[in-house]
Design a protein around this motif. Sequence first.
Motif, short mmCIF file in Angstrom:
data_model
loop_
_atom_site.label_atom_id
_atom_site.label_comp_id
_atom_site.label_asym_id
_atom_site.label_seq_id
_atom_site.Cartn_x
_atom_site.Cartn_y
_atom_site.Cartn_z
N LYS A 146 -3.36 -9.97 -12.02
CA LYS A 146 -3.72 -7.94 -11.15
C LYS A 146 -3.86 -6.28 -12.36
O LYS A 146 -4.68 -5.65 -11.46
N ARG B 188 -7.20 -4.36 -11.49
CA ARG B 188 -7.10 -3.00 -10.76
C ARG B 188 -8.46 -2.38 -11.64
O ARG B 188 -9.00 -1.59 -11.39
N ARG C 53 -6.61 -8.08 -1.10
CA ARG C 53 -6.71 -6.55 -1.04
C ARG C 53 -5.61 -6.47 -2.64
O ARG C 53 -4.62 -7.72 -3.03
N GLY D 33 -4.11 -3.04 -4.42
CA GLY D 33 -3.78 -1.80 -3.68
C GLY D 33 -3.13 -1.47 -5.32
O GLY D 33 -3.40 -1.93 -6.36
N TYR D 34 -2.35 -0.04 -5.47
CA TYR D 34 -2.27 0.25 -6.55
C TYR D 34 -0.34 -0.52 -6.82
O TYR D 34 -0.30 0.36 -8.11
N GLY D 35 -0.05 -1.52 -6.57
CA GLY D 35 1.10 -2.24 -7.05
C GLY D 35 1.68 -1.57 -6.60
O GLY D 35 3.29 -2.10 -7.19
N GLY D 36 2.35 -1.37 -5.58
CA GLY D 36 3.77 -0.76 -4.53
C GLY D 36 4.01 -2.51 -3.65
O GLY D 36 5.02 -1.69 -3.36
N GLY D 37 3.47 -2.39 -3.94
CA GLY D 37 3.21 -3.21 -1.97
C GLY D 37 3.89 -2.95 -1.16
O GLY D 37 4.06 -3.85 -0.04
N PHE D 38 2.87 -1.86 -0.75
CA PHE D 38 4.46 -0.70 0.89
C PHE D 38 2.89 -2.09 1.87
O PHE D 38 3.46 -1.46 2.48
N TYR D 39 1.90 -1.81 1.75
CA TYR D 39 0.39 -2.46 2.94
C TYR D 39 0.82 -4.02 2.84
O TYR D 39 1.54 -4.39 4.20
N ASP D 40 1.80 -4.33 1.95
CA ASP D 40 2.17 -6.14 1.63
C ASP D 40 3.27 -6.26 2.81
O ASP D 40 3.40 -6.61 4.33
N ARG D 41 4.79 -5.14 2.53
CA ARG D 41 5.32 -5.11 3.42
C ARG D 41 5.16 -5.03 4.25
O ARG D 41 6.56 -5.67 5.76
N GLU E 115 3.75 -7.69 6.59
CA GLU E 115 4.53 -8.25 6.86
C GLU E 115 5.37 -8.14 8.15
O GLU E 115 5.78 -8.28 9.55
N THR F 57 3.79 -13.29 -1.14
CA THR F 57 3.84 -11.94 -0.45
C THR F 57 2.11 -11.38 -0.20
O THR F 57 2.72 -10.34 1.08
N ASP F 58 1.25 -11.35 -0.55
CA ASP F 58 -0.11 -10.88 0.13
C ASP F 58 -0.41 -10.76 1.06
O ASP F 58 -0.84 -12.48 1.24
N1 LIG Z 1 6.53 -8.40 1.63
C1 LIG Z 1 6.83 -8.29 0.32
N2 LIG Z 1 8.32 -8.55 0.70
C2 LIG Z 1 8.76 -8.33 -0.89
N3 LIG Z 1 8.51 -7.87 -2.15
C3 LIG Z 1 7.03 -7.35 -1.97
C4 LIG Z 1 5.83 -8.49 -0.55
N4 LIG Z 1 5.07 -7.63 -0.64
C5 LIG Z 1 4.51 -7.27 -2.44
N5 LIG Z 1 5.71 -6.88 -2.33
C6 LIG Z 1 6.30 -7.45 -3.74
O1 LIG Z 1 4.94 -5.94 -4.51
C7 LIG Z 1 4.96 -5.64 -6.14
C8 LIG Z 1 3.88 -5.08 -5.34
O2 LIG Z 1 2.40 -5.53 -5.41
P1 LIG Z 1 1.10 -6.14 -5.03
O3 LIG Z 1 0.43 -5.85 -6.49
O4 LIG Z 1 0.59 -7.20 -4.33
O5 LIG Z 1 0.77 -4.43 -4.39
P2 LIG Z 1 -0.83 -4.00 -3.63
O6 LIG Z 1 -0.67 -4.55 -2.33
O7 LIG Z 1 -1.24 -3.91 -4.92
O8 LIG Z 1 -0.01 -2.39 -3.35
P3 LIG Z 1 -0.06 -1.79 -2.18
O9 LIG Z 1 0.35 -2.61 -1.00
O10 LIG Z 1 1.34 -0.63 -2.07
O11 LIG Z 1 -1.32 -1.04 -1.74
C9 LIG Z 1 4.59 -7.34 -6.38
O12 LIG Z 1 5.33 -7.60 -7.25
C10 LIG Z 1 5.27 -8.34 -4.55
O13 LIG Z 1 6.43 -9.02 -5.61
#
Ligand SMILES: Nc1ncnc2c1ncn2[C@@H]1O[C@H](COP(=O)(O)OP(=O)(O)OP(=O)(O)O)[C@@H](O)[C@H]1O
Length: 187
Positions: free
Chosen positions: A7, A11, A130, A132-140, A143, A171-172
């Motif tokens: 990733k 990126r 997608r 993102g910047y790697g924070g996982g904020f949007y994926d969380r 969900e 988690t994506d």
């Molecule tokens: N729904 C989730 N629950 C728990 N951890 C999650 C979830 N989604 C993502 N993560 C964790 O967050 C970290 C970053 O995820 P990822 O690289 O996909 O972020 P991103 O999509 O690039 O960033 P963003 O969503 O902030 O734009 C990963 O280590 C992932 O395991």
Amino acid sequence: MNTSELKSMARKAAFGERRIAHGQGLDNDANAQLTSYLKQQDAELVIAAYMPIRTEVSPLPSMKRMAMRGRRICVPVIVGDEQPLEFHEWTPACEMIDGPFGASVPKDGAILIPDIIITPLVAFDPSGYRLGYGGGFYDRSFEQISEQKSIMAIGFAYSEQELMIVPREDTDYKLDAVITEKGILSF
Ligand SMILES: Nc1ncnc2c1ncn2[C@@H]1O[C@H](COP(=O)(O)OP(=O)(O)OP(=O)(O)O)[C@@H](O)[C@H]1O
Ligand SMILES: Nc1nc2c(c(=O)[nH]1)N(C=O)[C@@H](CNc1ccc(C(=O)N[C@@H](CCC(=O)O)C(=O)O)cc1)CN2
């Protein structure tokens, strides 16, 4: 190489493409596509967009037009590491303050739960994944909100940000569509 390293490489490549696209005057066409999409959606639906940072395509012209049509708009606010985002109400006139990572946030907007989430991204692929910047904020956030109601997760980007494959983890969250200056891609 593990997925997180893949990733990180993807990126870097996509940041380069986005930087080039950002200088090409494509934001007007991208906003025309975004506005046209949003006008077709039910007027009751709450729209989340974002305050652009770095070289992200700016959705602000569409946000202003939709606000003028009486639509409720909100933007993301980081509340903590490893937490979903909150979405706070935004209007063209509202007072903004600096948030983390350089994106401004409304000073005192109500918390809204969006139905349509226009998300910034670094890269997307033809399957709707997608990066993102790697924070996982949007994926969380996708969900969490999709457990409460049905949402439309829509990427907004320059067409050059498309990669053949975005490295994927469990988690994506798969986007419903991506809107670019060229049109809408539905997945
Ligand atoms: N729904 C989730 N629950 C728990 N951890 C999650 C979830 N989604 C993502 N993560 C964790 O967050 C970290 C970053 O995820 P990822 O690289 O996909 O972020 P991103 O999509 O690039 O960033 P963003 O969503 O902030 O734009 C990963 O280590 C992932 O395991
Ligand atoms: N406009 C906008 N607002 C947003 C987001 C976004 O992606 N775009 N977010 C979506 O989550 C949240 C902010 N999250 C962010 C997380 C990290 C970085 C960032 O720049 N991180 C590293 C660079 C990462 C890299 O180069 O790989 C840095 O600090 O340099 C920026 C925003 C909420 N608001």
